[in-house]
Design an enzyme around this catalytic site. Structure first.
Site, PDB file in Angstrom:
ATOM      1  N   GLY A  14       0.819  -1.214   0.000  1.00 43.95           N
ATOM      2  CA  GLY A  14       0.000   0.000   0.000  1.00 43.95           C
ATOM      3  C   GLY A  14       0.852   1.262   0.000  1.00 43.95           C
ATOM      4  O   GLY A  14       2.076   1.213  -0.151  1.00 43.95           O
ATOM      5  N   PHE A  15       0.181   2.374   0.169  1.00 41.94           N
ATOM      6  CA  PHE A  15       0.833   3.687   0.093  1.00 41.94           C
ATOM      7  C   PHE A  15       1.943   3.817   1.146  1.00 41.94           C
ATOM      8  O   PHE A  15       3.143   3.882   0.810  1.00 41.94           O
ATOM      9  CB  PHE A  15      -0.256   4.759   0.254  1.00 41.94           C
ATOM     10  CG  PHE A  15       0.228   6.146   0.574  1.00 41.94           C
ATOM     11  CD1 PHE A  15       1.348   6.689  -0.060  1.00 41.94           C
ATOM     12  CD2 PHE A  15      -0.452   6.935   1.497  1.00 41.94           C
ATOM     13  CE1 PHE A  15       1.787   7.977   0.231  1.00 41.94           C
ATOM     14  CE2 PHE A  15      -0.029   8.220   1.789  1.00 41.94           C
ATOM     15  CZ  PHE A  15       1.092   8.742   1.172  1.00 41.94           C
ATOM     16  N   TYR A 164     -14.566   2.519  10.950  1.00 36.54           N
ATOM     17  CA  TYR A 164     -13.104   2.495  10.791  1.00 36.54           C
ATOM     18  C   TYR A 164     -12.422   2.960  12.083  1.00 36.54           C
ATOM     19  O   TYR A 164     -11.544   2.281  12.626  1.00 36.54           O
ATOM     20  CB  TYR A 164     -12.710   3.398   9.611  1.00 36.54           C
ATOM     21  CG  TYR A 164     -11.234   3.712   9.530  1.00 36.54           C
ATOM     22  CD1 TYR A 164     -10.310   2.710   9.255  1.00 36.54           C
ATOM     23  CD2 TYR A 164     -10.763   5.017   9.708  1.00 36.54           C
ATOM     24  CE1 TYR A 164      -8.941   3.002   9.178  1.00 36.54           C
ATOM     25  CE2 TYR A 164      -9.409   5.315   9.624  1.00 36.54           C
ATOM     26  CZ  TYR A 164      -8.503   4.304   9.369  1.00 36.54           C
ATOM     27  OH  TYR A 164      -7.165   4.587   9.297  1.00 36.54           O
ATOM     28  N   LYS A 168     -10.116   0.722  14.832  1.00 39.54           N
ATOM     29  CA  LYS A 168      -8.717   1.075  15.132  1.00 39.54           C
ATOM     30  C   LYS A 168      -8.545   1.320  16.634  1.00 39.54           C
ATOM     31  O   LYS A 168      -7.562   0.908  17.237  1.00 39.54           O
ATOM     32  CB  LYS A 168      -8.314   2.326  14.346  1.00 39.54           C
ATOM     33  CG  LYS A 168      -8.048   2.061  12.874  1.00 39.54           C
ATOM     34  CD  LYS A 168      -6.690   1.369  12.673  1.00 39.54           C
ATOM     35  CE  LYS A 168      -6.373   1.137  11.217  1.00 39.54           C
ATOM     36  NZ  LYS A 168      -5.050   0.609  10.972  1.00 39.54           N
TER      37      LYS A 168
HETATM   38  N1  LIG Z   1      -3.104   7.339   4.628  1.00 39.04           N
HETATM   39  C1  LIG Z   1      -3.487   7.968   5.737  1.00 39.04           C
HETATM   40  O1  LIG Z   1      -3.708   9.178   5.747  1.00 39.04           O
HETATM   41  C2  LIG Z   1      -3.637   7.220   7.046  1.00 39.04           C
HETATM   42  C3  LIG Z   1      -4.019   7.956   8.169  1.00 39.04           C
HETATM   43  C4  LIG Z   1      -4.181   7.278   9.375  1.00 39.04           C
HETATM   44  C5  LIG Z   1      -3.908   5.932   9.469  1.00 39.04           C
HETATM   45  N2  LIG Z   1      -3.539   5.246   8.354  1.00 39.04           N
HETATM   46  C6  LIG Z   1      -3.287   3.803   8.504  1.00 39.04           C
HETATM   47  O2  LIG Z   1      -2.043   3.481   7.903  1.00 39.04           O
HETATM   48  C7  LIG Z   1      -2.098   2.173   7.329  1.00 39.04           C
HETATM   49  C8  LIG Z   1      -1.680   2.229   5.868  1.00 39.04           C
HETATM   50  O3  LIG Z   1      -2.563   3.110   5.181  1.00 39.04           O
HETATM   51  P1  LIG Z   1      -2.409   3.457   3.649  1.00 39.04           P
HETATM   52  O4  LIG Z   1      -2.917   4.834   3.465  1.00 39.04           O
HETATM   53  O5  LIG Z   1      -1.060   3.078   3.179  1.00 39.04           O
HETATM   54  O6  LIG Z   1      -3.510   2.469   3.041  1.00 39.04           O
HETATM   55  P2  LIG Z   1      -3.418   1.404   1.844  1.00 39.04           P
HETATM   56  O7  LIG Z   1      -4.819   0.940   1.629  1.00 39.04           O
HETATM   57  O8  LIG Z   1      -2.667   1.981   0.706  1.00 39.04           O
HETATM   58  O9  LIG Z   1      -2.562   0.235   2.484  1.00 39.04           O
HETATM   59  C9  LIG Z   1      -3.110  -0.816   3.240  1.00 39.04           C
HETATM   60  C10 LIG Z   1      -2.644  -2.119   2.623  1.00 39.04           C
HETATM   61  O10 LIG Z   1      -3.138  -3.197   3.422  1.00 39.04           O
HETATM   62  C11 LIG Z   1      -3.473  -4.259   2.557  1.00 39.04           C
HETATM   63  N3  LIG Z   1      -4.457  -5.112   3.250  1.00 39.04           N
HETATM   64  C12 LIG Z   1      -5.733  -4.795   3.563  1.00 39.04           C
HETATM   65  N4  LIG Z   1      -6.315  -5.845   4.177  1.00 39.04           N
HETATM   66  C13 LIG Z   1      -5.384  -6.823   4.252  1.00 39.04           C
HETATM   67  C14 LIG Z   1      -5.386  -8.156   4.766  1.00 39.04           C
HETATM   68  N5  LIG Z   1      -6.495  -8.682   5.316  1.00 39.04           N
HETATM   69  N6  LIG Z   1      -4.262  -8.889   4.678  1.00 39.04           N
HETATM   70  C15 LIG Z   1      -3.125  -8.369   4.100  1.00 39.04           C
HETATM   71  N7  LIG Z   1      -3.077  -7.129   3.581  1.00 39.04           N
HETATM   72  C16 LIG Z   1      -4.185  -6.368   3.658  1.00 39.04           C
HETATM   73  C17 LIG Z   1      -4.066  -3.580   1.324  1.00 39.04           C
HETATM   74  O11 LIG Z   1      -4.024  -4.413   0.161  1.00 39.04           O
HETATM   75  C18 LIG Z   1      -3.176  -2.351   1.199  1.00 39.04           C
HETATM   76  O12 LIG Z   1      -2.105  -2.569   0.290  1.00 39.04           O
HETATM   77  C19 LIG Z   1      -3.528   1.673   7.527  1.00 39.04           C
HETATM   78  O13 LIG Z   1      -3.544   0.869   8.686  1.00 39.04           O
HETATM   79  C20 LIG Z   1      -4.315   2.944   7.788  1.00 39.04           C
HETATM   80  O14 LIG Z   1      -5.450   2.712   8.582  1.00 39.04           O
HETATM   81  C21 LIG Z   1      -3.399   5.856   7.141  1.00 39.04           C
END
Ligand SMILES: NC(=O)c1ccc[n+]([C@@H]2O[C@H](COP(=O)([O-])OP(=O)(O)OC[C@H]3O[C@@H](n4cnc5c(N)ncnc54)[C@H](O)[C@@H]3O)[C@@H](O)[C@H]2O)c1
Length: 333
Positions: A14-15, A164, A168
């Site tokens: 992911g990101f 969500y 968390k």
């Molecule tokens: N981007 C933000 O602004 C932000 C803010 C607060 C918290 N977060 C947290 O940071 C983390 C990463 O966020 P992101 O923005 O990179 O999101 P993202 O969706 O790009 O990355 C999450 C990854 O988890 C993988 N995934 C989901 N369910 C899964 C499973 N059951 N088994 C294995 N892989 C699985 C997805 O395929 C994805 O690649 C997340 O936990 C998110 O809640 C992100």
């Protein structure tokens, strides 16, 4: 951190996860295991592209087996057991999650399964294998309904606005139990509105940039653009993860945010200036799951993780726009 350390990064395609893996490999800190199920919350092709970039950049690490990519689900207990037994994991950065705030309202069970039950499986194996450090990606969304600004880690977080946020917060609390009973070292990073190159296509920065090149994209502007968000640049977030992985101080919750909320209307204006394009917008009442503001008190991160947000939102957006133009072959006329 030692060369013999083995990092398991869940959600690594992911990101944020793909940036974290990039930095771990660049710093040559140890073995890195990426676990991701490439779910279709947004296009798996984007995740595949993230991985391909990493595979190309670190091809020798792929060949010598010190960078391993596993396509699999964090809810698959047998797979997790195999990973822990085979690779002798020492550190976990747990980022795999269903991360959409609004989409969580129609899929509460799914969010519970991945964000809560999936985290529980990982905590269980982390405790039984006595790993060194567990870092969990939580969110500013846990602050929910509150008039207290800025958000401080000791705030109650008792009124989450979305499934969500609730999943968390529940996972954060469960993590405390594993610290209490098993002495597992756990750092919870509450991330505030992360953006940057390879950003998520469902998030505002990406949607706005898309709208700059596609006039059929219309952007919903909530609260007449009065809504404020504390945008935090990806590199600053990754610094926090790298530092947090190197700690072992029991259970800590730490806010990771820039500490400088800006209005949505200003944010849009800045992207319009960068692109030289006018974005099509329509006014919308804000959604029940969205707080009017996110605002990070980052003093604890500054103290415990030497966290200093280095990238202003203006610099960060410029870097993101430069990436976006290259990635999507934007021609400047
Ligand atoms: N981007 C933000 O602004 C932000 C803010 C607060 C918290 N977060 C947290 O940071 C983390 C990463 O966020 P992101 O923005 O990179 O999101 P993202 O969706 O790009 O990355 C999450 C990854 O988890 C993988 N995934 C989901 N369910 C899964 C499973 N059951 N088994 C294995 N892989 C699985 C997805 O395929 C994805 O690649 C997340 O936990 C998110 O809640 C992100």
């Amino acid at each position: 951190m030692l060369k013999s350390d083995v990092y398991l990064v869940t959600g690594g395609a992911g990101f944020i996860g793909s940036h974290l893996i990039d930095h771990l490999l660049e710093l040559n800190l140890g073995h890195v295991i990426l676990l991701d199920n490439f779910n279709d919350y947004y296009s798996p092709r984007i995740k595949q592209r993230n991985i391909s970039l990493l595979e190309a950049r670190y091809s020798t690490r792929v060949l010598d087996g010190s960078f391993i990519i596993i396509r699999g689900n964090i809810n698959d207990e047998e797979l997790l057991k195999m990973i822990f037994n085979k690779y002798k994991i020492t550190h976990i950065a747990h980022l795999a999650a269903l991360a959409g705030v609004r989409s969580s309202t129609s899929q509460i069970g799914k969010y519970m399964e991945v964000n809560y039950a999936g985290t529980q499986l990982l905590l269980d194996l982390a405790a039984s294998h006595k790993i060194t450090q567990f870092v969990f990606a939580s969110t500013s969304s846990v602050y929910g309904q509150t008039d207290k600004l800025p958000f401080v880690e000791t705030d109650s977080c008792a009124q989450p606005l979305s499934p969500y946020a609730a999943t968390k917060r529940a996972a954060e609390m469960l993590a405390y139990v594993y610290y209490n009973i098993h002495g597992l070292n756990i750092t919870i990073l509450r991330l505030f509105n992360v953006y940057g190159p390879r950003g998520r296509p469902d998030m505002m920065p990406f949607k706005l940039m898309r709208a700059c090149i596609d006039p059929t994209c219309i952007i919903d502007v909530f609260d007449d653009g009065e809504m404020k968000r504390d945008w935090t640049y990806i590199d600053d977030v990754i610094d926090a993860f790298i530092n947090a992985l190197d700690q072992q101080y029991g259970y800590e919750i730490i806010n990771i945010g820039c500490g400088n909320p800006i209005k949505l209307s200003k944010f849009i204006e800045h992207i319009e200036q960068l692109s030289g394009k006018q974005i099509s917008k329509r006014s919308m009442k804000s959604h029940k799951t969205e707080p009017p503001i996110t605002y990070c008190d980052n003093s604890k991160a500054r103290k415990l993780l030497n966290f200093v947000p280095k990238t202003s939102v203006y610099e960060g957006l410029e870097k993101t726009w430069n990436w976006f133009q290259e990635e999507y072959n934007v021609k400047n006329d």
